[in-house]
Design a protein around this motif. Structure first.
Motif, PDB file in Angstrom:
ATOM      1  N   MET A 117       0.906  -1.226  -0.050  1.00  0.00           N
ATOM      2  CA  MET A 117       0.077  -0.009  -0.002  1.00  0.00           C
ATOM      3  C   MET A 117       0.895   1.074   0.027  1.00  0.00           C
ATOM      4  SD  MET A 117      -3.540   0.888   2.206  1.00  0.00           S
ATOM      5  CE  MET A 117      -4.394  -0.750   1.689  1.00  0.00           C
ATOM      6  N   LEU A 118       1.963   1.163   0.934  1.00  0.00           N
ATOM      7  CA  LEU A 118       2.787   2.533   1.164  1.00  0.00           C
ATOM      8  C   LEU A 118       3.879   2.389  -0.145  1.00  0.00           C
ATOM      9  CD1 LEU A 118       3.395   3.301   4.669  1.00  0.00           C
ATOM     10  CD2 LEU A 118       1.895   4.709   2.735  1.00  0.00           C
ATOM     11  N   GLY A 119       3.607   1.711  -1.226  1.00  0.00           N
ATOM     12  CA  GLY A 119       4.979   1.330  -1.983  1.00  0.00           C
ATOM     13  C   GLY A 119       4.804   2.519  -2.837  1.00  0.00           C
ATOM     14  N   ARG A 124       0.217   7.999  -6.131  1.00  0.00           N
ATOM     15  CA  ARG A 124       0.155   8.276  -7.530  1.00  0.00           C
ATOM     16  C   ARG A 124      -1.034   7.537  -7.946  1.00  0.00           C
ATOM     17  NH1 ARG A 124       6.291   7.898  -9.283  1.00  0.00           N
ATOM     18  NH2 ARG A 124       5.383   7.233 -11.421  1.00  0.00           N
ATOM     19  N   SER A 125      -1.314   6.372  -7.947  1.00  0.00           N
ATOM     20  CA  SER A 125      -2.564   5.595  -8.231  1.00  0.00           C
ATOM     21  C   SER A 125      -3.245   4.923  -7.007  1.00  0.00           C
ATOM     22  CB  SER A 125      -2.302   4.590  -9.365  1.00  0.00           C
ATOM     23  OG  SER A 125      -1.580   3.487  -8.826  1.00  0.00           O
ATOM     24  N   ILE A 126      -2.768   5.116  -5.781  1.00  0.00           N
ATOM     25  CA  ILE A 126      -3.398   4.624  -4.759  1.00  0.00           C
ATOM     26  C   ILE A 126      -3.515   5.817  -3.601  1.00  0.00           C
ATOM     27  CG2 ILE A 126      -3.289   3.008  -2.641  1.00  0.00           C
ATOM     28  CD1 ILE A 126      -1.295   1.235  -4.404  1.00  0.00           C
ATOM     29  N   ASP A 227      -0.606  -5.492  -5.445  1.00  0.00           N
ATOM     30  CA  ASP A 227       0.484  -5.542  -6.604  1.00  0.00           C
ATOM     31  C   ASP A 227       0.774  -4.398  -7.325  1.00  0.00           C
ATOM     32  OD1 ASP A 227       1.895  -6.163  -8.747  1.00  0.00           O
ATOM     33  OD2 ASP A 227       1.184  -8.134  -9.113  1.00  0.00           O
ATOM     34  N   THR A 228       1.926  -3.611  -7.027  1.00  0.00           N
ATOM     35  CA  THR A 228       1.856  -2.368  -7.470  1.00  0.00           C
ATOM     36  C   THR A 228       2.350  -2.354  -8.900  1.00  0.00           C
ATOM     37  OG1 THR A 228       4.154  -1.978  -6.328  1.00  0.00           O
ATOM     38  CG2 THR A 228       2.210  -0.964  -5.236  1.00  0.00           C
TER      39      THR A 228
END
Ligand SMILES: Cc1cc2nc3c(=O)[nH]c(=O)nc-3n(C[C@H](O)[C@H](O)[C@H](O)COP(=O)(O)OP(=O)(O)OC[C@H]3O[C@@H](n4cnc5c(N)ncnc54)[C@H](O)[C@@H]3O)c2cc1C
Length: 419
Positions: A117-119, A124-126, A227-228
């Motif tokens: 989640m914090l990737g 950006r998209s989250i 899955d980023t």
């Protein structure tokens, strides 16, 4: 001199300090409140920020400005409570001894608790809208969003304001329609629950509203990771949900110091009696608002109604008397549904949200479980009431305990959906 220390100067902590300052003699009781900073946020306002509804200034005020004379405000982060010594330790090293302690440190979104989640895709998209920075960043992202998959997601229950993700979905759907791009966007609602909401009548009704708006609902989804690279939510049972824009409500948790103090459950909520909110471990510690483990909604309205019951109980408790008030879990929440309409739900530990009129039978003027403009105006008016009536601790002419007056129980499935 007796010492009352209140941890957290949010909705509950501020109301308690102000109400008790007027009930406790200044020369007998000191009242000290603690919070990390001097910024009080009107959190229900975050919902409107992504759509340009409220500005920063409309949702943030000074905490100190809302505290009654005779309440001491300490800025600092709580590191630990030592309940056997009756003392609070702040990260600064300051120690605050107490005779009575109220924990009102709420619950906080924790994106760090879900892998990915914090990737690199965070902001950006989250996005999230459970923080002001998140809601402001999301406003930017939405203004650029033209097409693709918009996924609204709840990580796990309980969360504060459990209807807020639904409200966000209704508002986003209406907003896409108003911008003329609804047909280019697939809207998906992903929840760990088995329906749109926690309770059968409201769940059927709100689920029907999502269906009408052609929002796909993915239920029983327990996210394992994000899955980023592929931009996908992945669940423990290996379902995958791709997104172009993810609006997530991260896991909500009570403050870490509660675990360090041996006062919290597995999500750091304080174990209390659900009627008096007195700690089940210590006779001089209460937890009010989102910080406690009571099985009620985590909501400002619950904080407000429970504070009304708590104040009477606290005065009895310190006088050595049995506490006679019993909080019933009363919650009362407006649910924005887009196009300047909203629903209202009113419920407690034992009674689920039902259709009818509120607060008065027949005349209302609010309708329960029904979209109306009056409810929407009520939701907007609430911000003024929050700053000017609730926080200063002034009485609100609504009963703290839930009433069945004006409510009715639907007798058929059709009536449930049409409620
Ligand atoms: C997007 C959104 C929409 C919402 N909409 C509604 C709504 O429409 N209706 C409704 O009733 N409720 C709504 N809520 C929920 C409502 O805002 C909360 O339930 C309410 O604020 C809870 O009050 P509280 O005092 O328990 O916690 P808070 O108001 O969150 O206060 C907790 C305080 O504790 C402080 N704190 C925490 N840890 C520490 C520490 N270690 N040291 C020092 N201080 C600490 C925090 O800084 C904070 O000020 C919404 C919430 C969100 C996020």
């Amino acid at each position: 001199m007796n010492r009352l220390v209140i941890l957290g100067t949010g909705t509950a902590g501020t109301m308690i300090a102000n109400k008790l300052r007027h009930r406790l003699e200044q020369d007998e009781w000191s009242i000290t409140v603690v919070d990390r900073d001097d910024e009080h946020h009107y959190q229900p306002g975050y919902l409107f920020v992504p759509f340009g509804g409220y500005t920063h200034e409309q949702v943030v005020r000074s905490r100190r400005a809302f505290l009654a004379d005779g309440v001491d405000f300490v800025v600092g982060s709580v590191e630990r409570v030592e309940p056997d010594e009756d003392v609070v330790l702040l990260e600064s090293g300051q120690m605050l001894p107490y005779d009575q302690l109220v924990i009102a440190t709420g619950t906080t979104p924790r994106p760090d608790q879900t892998p990915g989640m914090l990737g690199p895709e965070w902001r950006r998209s989250i996005f999230d809208f459970y923080t002001l920075e998140g809601a402001e960043a999301l406003a930017e992202a939405l203004s650029r969003f033209e097409s693709g998959r918009l996924v609204v997601h709840i990580t796990e229950m309980p969360i504060k304001c459990p209807v807020a993700p639904l409200e966000f979905t209704f508002l986003a759907e209406a907003w896409l329609r108003e911008r003329g791009i609804r047909d280019r966007v697939e809207v998906v609602y992903v929840t760990p629950l088995d329906g749109a909401f926690t309770q059968p009548v409201a769940s059927a009704h709100l689920g029907g509203m999502l269906e009408e708006r052609k929002v796909h609902v993915e239920t029983d989804f327990m996210v394992e990771r994000i899955d980023t690279e592929q931009r996908m939510l992945v669940s423990y049972d290996e379902r995958e949900i791709p997104f172009d824009l993810l609006v997530t409500v991260p896991l909500n948790m009570g403050a870490d110091f509660l675990a360090a103090s041996g006062l919290g459950d597995e999500l750091n909520y304080v174990r209390v009696d659900k009627h008096t909110q007195l700690s089940r471990q210590f006779d001089n510690i209460f937890a009010i608002g989102d910080a406690s483990d009571i099985p009620a909604s985590k909501a400002g309205s619950v904080a407000h109604f429970s504070v009304d019951i708590f104040v009477g109980n606290f005065l009895e408790h310190i006088a050595g008397l049995p506490m006679t008030g019993a909080f019933d879990g009363h919650a009362n929440c407006f649910v924005e549904s887009g196009h300047d309409k909203a629903l209202l739900i009113d419920f407690n530990y034992d009674t689920e949200p039902l259709p009818g009129k509120y607060p008065f039978p027949v005349v209302g003027p609010m309708d329960l479980l029904k979209e109306t403009r009056t409810n929407h105006l009520g939701k907007l008016a609430f911000r003024w009431i929050y700053w000017n009536v609730l926080l200063p601790g002034r009485p609100v002419p609504l009963p703290a305990l839930m009433s069945m007056a004006g409510k009715h129980i639907p007798t058929s499935e059709h009536e449930t959906k049409e409620a």
